[in-house]
Design an enzyme around this catalytic site. Structure first.
Site, PDB file in Angstrom:
ATOM      1  N   CYS A  17       0.832  -1.204   0.000  1.00 34.90           N
ATOM      2  CA  CYS A  17       0.000   0.000   0.000  1.00 34.90           C
ATOM      3  C   CYS A  17       0.866   1.254   0.000  1.00 34.90           C
ATOM      4  O   CYS A  17       1.794   1.364   0.797  1.00 34.90           O
ATOM      5  CB  CYS A  17      -0.915   0.012   1.217  1.00 34.90           C
ATOM      6  SG  CYS A  17      -1.996   1.463   1.209  1.00 34.90           S
ATOM      7  N   CYS A  60      -0.535   5.263   6.718  1.00 30.83           N
ATOM      8  CA  CYS A  60      -1.277   5.184   7.998  1.00 30.83           C
ATOM      9  C   CYS A  60      -0.357   4.569   9.066  1.00 30.83           C
ATOM     10  O   CYS A  60       0.109   3.431   8.911  1.00 30.83           O
ATOM     11  CB  CYS A  60      -2.525   4.328   7.832  1.00 30.83           C
ATOM     12  SG  CYS A  60      -3.568   4.848   6.451  1.00 30.83           S
ATOM     13  N   CYS A 107      -0.687   0.918  10.579  1.00 31.37           N
ATOM     14  CA  CYS A 107      -0.958  -0.195   9.671  1.00 31.37           C
ATOM     15  C   CYS A 107       0.311  -0.915   9.224  1.00 31.37           C
ATOM     16  O   CYS A 107       1.239  -0.295   8.714  1.00 31.37           O
ATOM     17  CB  CYS A 107      -1.720   0.323   8.458  1.00 31.37           C
ATOM     18  SG  CYS A 107      -2.132  -0.982   7.281  1.00 31.37           S
ATOM     19  N   CYS A 130     -20.443   1.032   7.382  1.00 34.79           N
ATOM     20  CA  CYS A 130     -19.749   0.513   8.550  1.00 34.79           C
ATOM     21  C   CYS A 130     -18.529   1.400   8.723  1.00 34.79           C
ATOM     22  O   CYS A 130     -17.703   1.502   7.814  1.00 34.79           O
ATOM     23  CB  CYS A 130     -19.332  -0.934   8.294  1.00 34.79           C
ATOM     24  SG  CYS A 130     -18.221  -1.598   9.551  1.00 34.79           S
ATOM     25  N   ARG A 164     -19.088  -3.260  17.351  1.00 34.03           N
ATOM     26  CA  ARG A 164     -18.250  -4.463  17.263  1.00 34.03           C
ATOM     27  C   ARG A 164     -16.907  -4.239  17.961  1.00 34.03           C
ATOM     28  O   ARG A 164     -16.238  -3.231  17.718  1.00 34.03           O
ATOM     29  CB  ARG A 164     -18.025  -4.838  15.788  1.00 34.03           C
ATOM     30  CG  ARG A 164     -17.214  -6.108  15.607  1.00 34.03           C
ATOM     31  CD  ARG A 164     -17.409  -6.712  14.225  1.00 34.03           C
ATOM     32  NE  ARG A 164     -17.283  -5.744  13.148  1.00 34.03           N
ATOM     33  CZ  ARG A 164     -18.278  -5.082  12.590  1.00 34.03           C
ATOM     34  NH1 ARG A 164     -19.520  -5.252  12.992  1.00 34.03           N
ATOM     35  NH2 ARG A 164     -18.050  -4.224  11.630  1.00 34.03           N
TER      36      ARG A 164
HETATM   37  S1  SF4 Z   1      -4.980   1.372   6.479  1.00 36.90           S
HETATM   38 FE1  SF4 Z   1      -3.174   0.305   5.648  1.00 36.90          FE
HETATM   39  S2  SF4 Z   1      -3.909  -0.631   3.776  1.00 36.90           S
HETATM   40 FE2  SF4 Z   1      -5.421   0.907   4.329  1.00 36.90          FE
HETATM   41  S3  SF4 Z   1      -4.825   2.780   3.252  1.00 36.90           S
HETATM   42 FE3  SF4 Z   1      -3.841   2.884   5.264  1.00 36.90          FE
HETATM   43  S4  SF4 Z   1      -1.827   1.964   4.938  1.00 36.90           S
HETATM   44 FE4  SF4 Z   1      -3.076   1.343   3.209  1.00 36.90          FE
END
Ligand code: SF4
Length: 338
Positions: free
Chosen positions: A73, A77, A80, A209, A279
């Site tokens: 990706c 984030c 992540c 969600c 949840r």
């Molecule tokens: S949460 Fe993870 S997979 Fe989703 S956009 Fe952010 S970095 Fe990418």
């Protein structure tokens, strides 16, 4: 028992009655809840359970999650393990083929999950990925009749419409945190991008969600902003993630939460969103630890089995926990408990 404890017990019970009579929890009450003491926790949980029981009885909805595309990706984030800035040693693969997604659907059905969540890493899907998911969703609906929630990143209006037309019931796209704190956890897309995708999905006729991740260094005000924003968006289901900090990510080694604060946060969600599915999502086992069963006095749903890149406890342990509570899993059908 001291008079202070007696007064406090009455207070949370009165707050629950206020919510049940249709008067929403105020922001000030929400802040008081987040700052409440450990000695009030059982009273708070008992009061919150009155609200949970009114709308959902003792039922638990199970969700089964499939990481349909992992890693790779370009977004950053901080929480992540799949982002470009993460060194976490995770499995990386492009979008799963039909066989793999169908096997996941069969596993969801055999795990008594009503909803199969198809999750793909990335900023947003390509048109080919959307077409692929649409084809597989039509087959899953025909073979298993599962409720489908797709989490594919930022969506364009025509992509959302194609997913809705193929039978996707719901789009998951989490707010994660407040507008104010968002740029502290991600700089490659904005909070507004996330709101825009939720609006696009809603316009296409799908349910929303959307939830949050707590434990990322946010303040109580950030949590309250997020919880009340979700209310304004009229989401149908709220996953509450507790940060499971993963080595190799920018938020590695962060351990801000304790199980009692996790329970308070679940109570906050229930009292602000009395009739909405709440949840207990990622990080349940590592953050709630020995108290995870108590979370179901506020929440009414959990993921069964694993998360995106981390293991959950076994399905057997989840079933035992639910049985020990005297609660029951909702099996089959798509209608919400009421
Ligand atoms: S949460 Fe993870 S997979 Fe989703 S956009 Fe952010 S970095 Fe990418």
């Amino acid at each position: 028992m001291s008079s202070i404890e007696t007064t406090t017990q009455l207070q949370w019970h009165e707050v629950a009655q206020q919510v049940l009579s249709g008067n929403a929890l105020t922001r000030e009450q929400g802040l008081e809840l987040l700052q409440s003491s450990d000695s009030e926790l059982l009273d708070l949980l008992a009061a919150t359970f009155l609200v949970r029981r009114t709308y959902f009885g003792r039922t638990v909805q199970l969700y089964y999650l499939k990481n349909a595309k992992s890693g790779l990706c370009p977004e950053d984030c901080g929480y992540c393990s799949q982002s470009i800035v993460s060194d976490a040693p995770i499995e990386k693969y492009t979008i799963a083929n039909e066989r793999v997604l169908m096997e996941g659907a069969a596993k969801a059905a055999s795990s008594q999950a009503r909803t199969y969540c198809i999750v793909a890493s990335g900023r947003g899907p390509t048109d080919r990925e959307v077409d692929h998911v649409c084809r597989v969703v039509e087959k899953i609906k025909a073979d298993h009749g599962l409720h489908i929630c797709a989490c594919l990143g930022l969506l364009k209006p025509d992509q959302a419409q194609r997913l809705a037309d193929a039978g996707v019931d719901r789009i998951n796209h989490n707010l994660n945190t407040s507008r104010r704190y968002y740029e502290e956890i991600c700089t490659t897309h904005t909070y507004q991008d996330r709101i825009d995708t939720l609006e696009v999905a809603q316009k296409a006729g799908m349910e929303l969600c959307s939830g949050l991740i707590v434990g990322m260094g946010e303040t109580h005000d950030d949590i309250l902003d997020t919880v009340f924003e979700l209310h304004a968006l009229n989401v149908k289901s709220i996953p509450v993630n507790f940060l499971h900090s993963i080595d190799g990510t920018p938020l590695e080694k962060r351990e801000d939460l304790d199980p009692r604060q996790c329970l308070r946060i679940l109570c906050l969600l229930r009292l602000v969103h009395p009739a909405t599915e709440i949840r207990i999502a990622g990080g349940r086992e590592v953050n709630l630890r020995s108290m995870q069963a108590m979370g179901l006095y506020a929440a009414n749903s959990i993921f069964v089995s694993d998360y995106l890149t981390t293991k959950g406890q076994s399905a057997e342990d989840d079933f035992s926990m639910i049985e020990d509570l005297g609660f029951e899993v909702i099996i089959g059908g798509h209608e919400m408990a009421s």
